[in-house]
Scaffold this active site. Structure first.
Site, PDB file in Angstrom:
ATOM      1  N   ALA A 171       2.738   3.794  -6.166  1.00  0.00           N
ATOM      2  CA  ALA A 171       3.074   5.223  -6.044  1.00  0.00           C
ATOM      3  C   ALA A 171       1.890   6.109  -5.699  1.00  0.00           C
ATOM      4  O   ALA A 171       2.075   7.271  -5.340  1.00  0.00           O
ATOM      5  CB  ALA A 171       3.742   5.692  -7.341  1.00  0.00           C
TER       6      ALA A 171
ATOM      7  N   GLN B  72      -0.518   5.309   0.365  1.00  0.00           N
ATOM      8  CA  GLN B  72      -0.269   6.179   1.531  1.00  0.00           C
ATOM      9  C   GLN B  72       1.215   6.419   1.798  1.00  0.00           C
ATOM     10  O   GLN B  72       1.639   7.540   2.070  1.00  0.00           O
ATOM     11  CB  GLN B  72      -0.900   5.556   2.791  1.00  0.00           C
ATOM     12  CG  GLN B  72      -2.407   5.490   2.768  1.00  0.00           C
ATOM     13  CD  GLN B  72      -3.026   6.839   2.501  1.00  0.00           C
ATOM     14  OE1 GLN B  72      -2.680   7.836   3.128  1.00  0.00           O
ATOM     15  NE2 GLN B  72      -3.921   6.889   1.523  1.00  0.00           N
ATOM     16  N   ILE B  73       1.999   5.356   1.767  1.00  0.00           N
ATOM     17  CA  ILE B  73       3.430   5.519   2.055  1.00  0.00           C
ATOM     18  C   ILE B  73       4.058   6.394   0.977  1.00  0.00           C
ATOM     19  O   ILE B  73       4.811   7.327   1.268  1.00  0.00           O
ATOM     20  CB  ILE B  73       4.151   4.153   2.152  1.00  0.00           C
ATOM     21  CG1 ILE B  73       3.641   3.386   3.375  1.00  0.00           C
ATOM     22  CG2 ILE B  73       5.670   4.338   2.240  1.00  0.00           C
ATOM     23  CD1 ILE B  73       4.223   1.992   3.532  1.00  0.00           C
TER      24      ILE B  73
ATOM     25  N   ARG C 222      -3.603  -7.740   3.108  1.00  0.00           N
ATOM     26  CA  ARG C 222      -4.364  -8.927   3.518  1.00  0.00           C
ATOM     27  C   ARG C 222      -5.856  -8.620   3.449  1.00  0.00           C
ATOM     28  O   ARG C 222      -6.327  -7.657   4.052  1.00  0.00           O
ATOM     29  CB  ARG C 222      -3.989  -9.300   4.961  1.00  0.00           C
ATOM     30  CG  ARG C 222      -4.510 -10.652   5.386  1.00  0.00           C
ATOM     31  CD  ARG C 222      -4.255 -10.874   6.860  1.00  0.00           C
ATOM     32  NE  ARG C 222      -2.837 -11.068   7.135  1.00  0.00           N
ATOM     33  CZ  ARG C 222      -2.260 -12.257   7.290  1.00  0.00           C
ATOM     34  NH1 ARG C 222      -2.980 -13.352   7.203  1.00  0.00           N
ATOM     35  NH2 ARG C 222      -0.981 -12.345   7.552  1.00  0.00           N
TER      36      ARG C 222
ATOM     37  N   ARG D 148      -2.411 -16.588   5.523  1.00  0.00           N
ATOM     38  CA  ARG D 148      -1.042 -16.118   5.328  1.00  0.00           C
ATOM     39  C   ARG D 148      -0.452 -16.628   3.997  1.00  0.00           C
ATOM     40  O   ARG D 148       0.217 -15.900   3.280  1.00  0.00           O
ATOM     41  CB  ARG D 148      -0.232 -16.646   6.519  1.00  0.00           C
ATOM     42  CG  ARG D 148       1.188 -16.245   6.577  1.00  0.00           C
ATOM     43  CD  ARG D 148       1.797 -16.981   7.787  1.00  0.00           C
ATOM     44  NE  ARG D 148       3.237 -16.888   7.732  1.00  0.00           N
ATOM     45  CZ  ARG D 148       3.903 -15.812   8.097  1.00  0.00           C
ATOM     46  NH1 ARG D 148       3.275 -14.744   8.528  1.00  0.00           N
ATOM     47  NH2 ARG D 148       5.213 -15.799   8.022  1.00  0.00           N
TER      48      ARG D 148
ATOM     49  N   ASN E 173       4.823  -5.516   2.320  1.00  0.00           N
ATOM     50  CA  ASN E 173       4.904  -6.760   3.112  1.00  0.00           C
ATOM     51  C   ASN E 173       4.325  -7.979   2.406  1.00  0.00           C
ATOM     52  O   ASN E 173       3.425  -7.823   1.594  1.00  0.00           O
ATOM     53  CB  ASN E 173       4.167  -6.537   4.438  1.00  0.00           C
ATOM     54  CG  ASN E 173       5.038  -5.739   5.377  1.00  0.00           C
ATOM     55  OD1 ASN E 173       6.226  -6.002   5.503  1.00  0.00           O
ATOM     56  ND2 ASN E 173       4.441  -4.741   6.023  1.00  0.00           N
TER      57      ASN E 173
ATOM     58  N   ASP F 215      12.038  -0.386  12.116  1.00  0.00           N
ATOM     59  CA  ASP F 215      12.199  -1.083  13.398  1.00  0.00           C
ATOM     60  C   ASP F 215      13.463  -0.578  14.107  1.00  0.00           C
ATOM     61  O   ASP F 215      13.482  -0.386  15.321  1.00  0.00           O
ATOM     62  CB  ASP F 215      12.293  -2.595  13.141  1.00  0.00           C
ATOM     63  CG  ASP F 215      11.180  -3.060  12.213  1.00  0.00           C
ATOM     64  OD1 ASP F 215      10.020  -2.856  12.562  1.00  0.00           O
ATOM     65  OD2 ASP F 215      11.489  -3.576  11.120  1.00  0.00           O
TER      66      ASP F 215
ATOM     67  N   ARG G  32      12.723   2.944  15.408  1.00  0.00           N
ATOM     68  CA  ARG G  32      11.845   2.843  16.582  1.00  0.00           C
ATOM     69  C   ARG G  32      12.665   2.448  17.810  1.00  0.00           C
ATOM     70  O   ARG G  32      12.467   2.984  18.911  1.00  0.00           O
ATOM     71  CB  ARG G  32      10.765   1.777  16.319  1.00  0.00           C
ATOM     72  CG  ARG G  32       9.687   2.230  15.360  1.00  0.00           C
ATOM     73  CD  ARG G  32       8.824   1.074  14.890  1.00  0.00           C
ATOM     74  NE  ARG G  32       7.651   1.556  14.160  1.00  0.00           N
ATOM     75  CZ  ARG G  32       6.880   0.796  13.406  1.00  0.00           C
ATOM     76  NH1 ARG G  32       7.127  -0.491  13.277  1.00  0.00           N
ATOM     77  NH2 ARG G  32       5.828   1.309  12.790  1.00  0.00           N
TER      78      ARG G  32
ATOM     79  N   HIS H 140      11.100  -8.614   8.961  1.00  0.00           N
ATOM     80  CA  HIS H 140      10.273  -7.451   9.328  1.00  0.00           C
ATOM     81  C   HIS H 140       8.882  -7.975   9.655  1.00  0.00           C
ATOM     82  O   HIS H 140       7.977  -7.953   8.834  1.00  0.00           O
ATOM     83  CB  HIS H 140      10.226  -6.426   8.191  1.00  0.00           C
ATOM     84  CG  HIS H 140       9.211  -5.347   8.456  1.00  0.00           C
ATOM     85  ND1 HIS H 140       9.393  -4.390   9.415  1.00  0.00           N
ATOM     86  CD2 HIS H 140       7.994  -5.108   7.924  1.00  0.00           C
ATOM     87  CE1 HIS H 140       8.311  -3.597   9.449  1.00  0.00           C
ATOM     88  NE2 HIS H 140       7.463  -4.021   8.550  1.00  0.00           N
TER      89      HIS H 140
HETATM   90  P1  NDP Z   1       0.590   1.673   1.966  1.00  0.00           P
HETATM   91  O1  NDP Z   1       1.290   2.627   1.081  1.00  0.00           O
HETATM   92  O2  NDP Z   1       0.103   2.152   3.286  1.00  0.00           O
HETATM   93  O3  NDP Z   1       1.491   0.372   2.224  1.00  0.00           O
HETATM   94  C1  NDP Z   1       2.139  -0.295   1.177  1.00  0.00           C
HETATM   95  C2  NDP Z   1       2.871  -1.514   1.687  1.00  0.00           C
HETATM   96  O4  NDP Z   1       3.854  -1.134   2.623  1.00  0.00           O
HETATM   97  C3  NDP Z   1       2.000  -2.545   2.382  1.00  0.00           C
HETATM   98  O5  NDP Z   1       2.420  -3.826   1.949  1.00  0.00           O
HETATM   99  C4  NDP Z   1       2.324  -2.341   3.832  1.00  0.00           C
HETATM  100  O6  NDP Z   1       2.244  -3.537   4.574  1.00  0.00           O
HETATM  101  C5  NDP Z   1       3.788  -1.995   3.719  1.00  0.00           C
HETATM  102  N1  NDP Z   1       4.408  -1.428   4.942  1.00  0.00           N
HETATM  103  C6  NDP Z   1       5.661  -1.698   5.372  1.00  0.00           C
HETATM  104  N2  NDP Z   1       5.928  -1.054   6.496  1.00  0.00           N
HETATM  105  C7  NDP Z   1       4.844  -0.365   6.816  1.00  0.00           C
HETATM  106  C8  NDP Z   1       4.519   0.503   7.888  1.00  0.00           C
HETATM  107  N3  NDP Z   1       5.347   0.759   8.869  1.00  0.00           N
HETATM  108  N4  NDP Z   1       3.306   1.078   7.902  1.00  0.00           N
HETATM  109  C9  NDP Z   1       2.437   0.827   6.918  1.00  0.00           C
HETATM  110  N5  NDP Z   1       2.691   0.006   5.890  1.00  0.00           N
HETATM  111  C10 NDP Z   1       3.868  -0.590   5.839  1.00  0.00           C
HETATM  112  O7  NDP Z   1      -0.618   0.985   1.203  1.00  0.00           O
HETATM  113  P2  NDP Z   1      -1.720   1.636   0.259  1.00  0.00           P
HETATM  114  O8  NDP Z   1      -2.770   0.573   0.144  1.00  0.00           O
HETATM  115  O9  NDP Z   1      -2.068   3.009   0.631  1.00  0.00           O
HETATM  116  O10 NDP Z   1      -0.959   1.744  -1.129  1.00  0.00           O
HETATM  117  C11 NDP Z   1      -0.485   0.649  -1.837  1.00  0.00           C
HETATM  118  C12 NDP Z   1      -0.540   1.029  -3.296  1.00  0.00           C
HETATM  119  O11 NDP Z   1       0.102  -0.009  -4.000  1.00  0.00           O
HETATM  120  C13 NDP Z   1      -1.947   1.152  -3.859  1.00  0.00           C
HETATM  121  O12 NDP Z   1      -2.047   2.402  -4.513  1.00  0.00           O
HETATM  122  C14 NDP Z   1      -2.046  -0.007  -4.848  1.00  0.00           C
HETATM  123  O13 NDP Z   1      -2.784   0.366  -5.997  1.00  0.00           O
HETATM  124  C15 NDP Z   1      -0.606  -0.222  -5.167  1.00  0.00           C
HETATM  125  N6  NDP Z   1      -0.212  -1.538  -5.648  1.00  0.00           N
HETATM  126  C16 NDP Z   1       0.644  -1.528  -6.703  1.00  0.00           C
HETATM  127  C17 NDP Z   1       1.101  -2.661  -7.234  1.00  0.00           C
HETATM  128  C18 NDP Z   1       2.019  -2.563  -8.402  1.00  0.00           C
HETATM  129  O14 NDP Z   1       2.641  -1.519  -8.582  1.00  0.00           O
HETATM  130  N7  NDP Z   1       2.147  -3.592  -9.182  1.00  0.00           N
HETATM  131  C19 NDP Z   1       0.695  -3.972  -6.697  1.00  0.00           C
HETATM  132  C20 NDP Z   1      -0.167  -3.901  -5.565  1.00  0.00           C
HETATM  133  C21 NDP Z   1      -0.589  -2.704  -5.056  1.00  0.00           C
HETATM  134  P3  NDP Z   1       0.903  -3.998   5.350  1.00  0.00           P
HETATM  135  O15 NDP Z   1      -0.051  -4.458   4.264  1.00  0.00           O
HETATM  136  O16 NDP Z   1       1.411  -5.097   6.212  1.00  0.00           O
HETATM  137  O17 NDP Z   1       0.398  -2.793   6.090  1.00  0.00           O
END
Ligand code: NDP
Length: 326
Positions: free
Chosen positions: A12, A15-16, A92, A98, A131, A159, A162, A187
């Site tokens: 939460a 970025q998303i 990653r 992978r 992802n 997707d 888009r 995806h």
């Molecule tokens: P983002 O919010 O940018 O992305 C989160 C996930 O969404 C990634 O796996 C990303 O995949 C995926 N994703 C799916 N579609 C898209 C898209 N179109 N564009 C971008 N991303 C996409 O990542 P942040 O690193 O900013 O934030 C993740 C947060 O999650 C962090 O604050 C971290 O602390 C937290 N986190 C929480 C966990 C928990 O609650 N237990 C566990 C792990 C992390 P991809 O990597 O392929 O870009």
């Protein structure tokens, strides 16, 4: 005033979520008359950042936002939850294979599945965004045996959206005139955006475009759009991903328009010969908070080959984490 519903968002402070939470709280996801309680999950080191996000949500004075819970405990985050958007996932890292990525995420999503199994509403609707979304959704589902497997979905709506715009721009139309779009499969870069049943203003899309543009431009553009945005912006497509998550949940809860469908990664029942139990993106209609796979579409050889390639990838992902699946 309706009874508030509980919406869990993981990752939460990421970025998303920064593009997502404010729209959920404003009513964009579940309607302008539906109060919400936000239950926000983060890893412990991100709790301070999450507190800042909660302060900003407070500062918006959203009339529909009844309460915000911030926690690093999944059982608290999923307690009585009606809707869960699983956004947080392990990105990653350098040199990560992978398989390592799949395993790191399997650990996160199995723990979250177990927590949902224990504490969530029996009708919880789960959308996985993080992802590899389809396989993460499968892992969560398999770890929540007391919940209906149909409650677990993965996001291919970005997707789908888009594809709507690419086709609308090509045909000089607008996205609202494009119906019956389908994304099949994973995806990932193997996803198959299929235009064979798609209509533009009621006309078959394949009669409006060249096969060459479809195979050589449209499909790769949709498959590689995420990478193109990272290249252009220097950052990933967080806002459009958040928008698609809102669309996915709203459609699931409120339904698809008459004569149209959407794309969702859902539990395969063997439709179109896709292995049962995979979380595979199909064309689906939604009514009364439930989804159904659109049946009876004709699949030509071109489509079958692409549907099988993305199915094979999903089966390989499933097999790579098989030892972690109950
Ligand atoms: P983002 O919010 O940018 O992305 C989160 C996930 O969404 C990634 O796996 C990303 O995949 C995926 N994703 C799916 N579609 C898209 C898209 N179109 N564009 C971008 N991303 C996409 O990542 P942040 O690193 O900013 O934030 C993740 C947060 O999650 C962090 O604050 C971290 O602390 C937290 N986190 C929480 C966990 C928990 O609650 N237990 C566990 C792990 C992390 P991809 O990597 O392929 O870009």
């Amino acid at each position: 005033m309706k009874t508030p519903v509980r919406v869990t968002v993981t990752g939460a402070a990421g970025q998303i979520s920064y593009a997502l939470l404010f729209r959920i709280a404003s009513g964009a996801m579940l309607g302008n008359d539906q109060p919400v309680i936000l239950q926000l999950l983060e890893i412990t080191p991100a709790l301070d950042a999450l507190k800042g996000v909660a302060m900003e949500l407070d500062d918006c004075a959203f009339p529909l936002l009844q309460e915000i819970v911030c926690t690093d405990d999944a059982e608290v985050a999923f307690k009585d939850s009606d809707y869960a958007l699983l956004v947080g996932a392990r990105p990653r890292g350098p040199g990560m294979e992978r398989k390592d990525l799949l395993e790191a995420n399997a650990a996160i999503f199995s723990a979250q599945g177990k927590a949902m199994d224990k504490t969530a509403s029996r009708d919880i609707k789960v959308l996985v965004v993080g992802n590899p979304a389809n396989t993460n959704s499968l892992i969560a589902q398999r770890n929540a045996p007391s919940l209906d497997p149909r409650n677990f979905t993965a996001m291919t709506r970005l997707d789908h959206n888009r594809s709507l715009t690419q086709l609308a721009q090509k045909t000089g139309s607008s996205s609202d005139k494009v119906t019956q779009m389908t994304i099949w499969g994973n995806h990932s870069a193997t996803q198959y955006p299929d235009l064979h049943n798609t209509l533009v203003d009621g006309k078959n899309a394949m009669e409006l475009i060249e096969q060459n543009w479809y195979a050589e431009e449209f499909i790769p553009t949709v498959q590689q759009r995420g990478a193109a945005i990272i290249k252009a912006r220097g950052l990933s497509s967080a806002a459009s991903a958040a928008n698609a998550a809102i669309d996915h949940m709203r459609t699931w809860a409120m339904g698809t328009p008459e004569g149209d469908w959407t794309s969702m990664g859902v539990y395969s029942d063997g439709s179109y010969g896709i292995q049962e139990g995979l979380i595979y993106s199909f064309p689906v209609t939604c009514t009364d908070g439930d989804w159904a796979i659109v049946q009876g579409l004709e699949i030509n050889d071109f489509s079958r080959e692409k549907m099988t390639a993305t199915e094979t990838e999903l089966a390989e992902e499933r097999d790579a984490v098989a030892h972690l699946l109950p």
